[in-house]
Structures are given as structure tokens and as C-alpha cells.
Design a protein around this motif. Sequence first.
Motif, PDB file in Angstrom:
ATOM      1  N   ILE A  77       0.835  -1.202   0.000  1.00  0.00           N
ATOM      2  CA  ILE A  77       0.000   0.000   0.000  1.00  0.00           C
ATOM      3  C   ILE A  77       0.871   1.254   0.000  1.00  0.00           C
ATOM      4  CG2 ILE A  77      -1.639   1.351   1.385  1.00  0.00           C
ATOM      5  CD1 ILE A  77      -2.876  -1.378   2.203  1.00  0.00           C
ATOM      6  N   LEU A  78       1.918   1.265   0.830  1.00  0.00           N
ATOM      7  CA  LEU A  78       2.809   2.425   0.867  1.00  0.00           C
ATOM      8  C   LEU A  78       3.494   2.641  -0.480  1.00  0.00           C
ATOM      9  CD1 LEU A  78       4.469   2.048   4.370  1.00  0.00           C
ATOM     10  CD2 LEU A  78       2.853   3.807   3.637  1.00  0.00           C
ATOM     11  N   ASN A  79       3.984   1.565  -1.091  1.00  0.00           N
ATOM     12  CA  ASN A  79       4.619   1.682  -2.400  1.00  0.00           C
ATOM     13  C   ASN A  79       3.638   2.189  -3.449  1.00  0.00           C
ATOM     14  OD1 ASN A  79       7.064   0.801  -1.415  1.00  0.00           O
ATOM     15  ND2 ASN A  79       6.756  -1.314  -2.039  1.00  0.00           N
ATOM     16  N   ARG A  80       2.428   1.695  -3.403  1.00  0.00           N
ATOM     17  CA  ARG A  80       1.406   2.110  -4.369  1.00  0.00           C
ATOM     18  C   ARG A  80       1.071   3.594  -4.202  1.00  0.00           C
ATOM     19  NH1 ARG A  80      -0.236   1.966  -9.169  1.00  0.00           N
ATOM     20  NH2 ARG A  80      -2.441   1.743  -9.482  1.00  0.00           N
ATOM     21  N   LEU A  81       0.925   4.028  -2.958  1.00  0.00           N
ATOM     22  CA  LEU A  81       0.646   5.446  -2.709  1.00  0.00           C
ATOM     23  C   LEU A  81       1.807   6.317  -3.175  1.00  0.00           C
ATOM     24  CD1 LEU A  81      -1.005   5.273   0.823  1.00  0.00           C
ATOM     25  CD2 LEU A  81      -2.121   5.868  -1.323  1.00  0.00           C
ATOM     26  N   GLU A  82       3.030   5.835  -2.947  1.00  0.00           N
ATOM     27  CA  GLU A  82       4.209   6.567  -3.385  1.00  0.00           C
ATOM     28  C   GLU A  82       4.231   6.702  -4.907  1.00  0.00           C
ATOM     29  OE1 GLU A  82       8.535   5.218  -2.862  1.00  0.00           O
ATOM     30  OE2 GLU A  82       7.950   6.018  -0.905  1.00  0.00           O
TER      31      GLU A  82
END
Length: 97
Positions: A77-82
Amino acid sequence: MDSSSSSSGGGLGSMDPQLQHFMEVETQKQRFQQLVHQMTGLCWEKCMDKPGPKLDSQAEACFVNCVERFIDTSQFILNRLEQTQKSKPVFSESLSD
């Protein structure tokens, strides 16, 4: 309060930089503790059907798998948001065009 403040704490922009840094670190600690609490509750509900004096190998494996999946999901999720943030133009840059 000034709406131009970039900090999440309201008027932290005019605060002493050391105090502001301390507040940001404490906020990060609090978020981490909330995440651990959430993960513990989720994995406990999933893996502990009958609490006893010892953790059996099946429950232990379940906890390990649950924690690893929780971390994988959070990282995804963090990578996707980034990636989403990088692909969007910054508001101030779009005004200067």
C-alpha cells in the motif's frame, strides 16, 4: 490558525525546529504503536481459537504468517501510494506552467 502551515499539528510551522522535530518523531512512534496494536488484534483473532499456557506450533506458524502478510500488505500500500504521488503533478508546479 494559519492555513499555510505545512505541518499536521496546526501551527507547528512557527514552532522551534527542535520541538517540531520532537513532535514529528513522537507522532511517528504513536502511529507505529497503533499499527502494532492493530496487527496484534487482527492476528490474535485469526490465530488463537483456544488460548492455553503454551503456544502450539500451528498457532505460532499462523502468527508468523499473519504478521508477514500484514507487513507485505502495508508495504504494498505504501509503495502504491508513493507511485501514485510521483505520477501526479504537484499543485504548485501545475500553477507555474
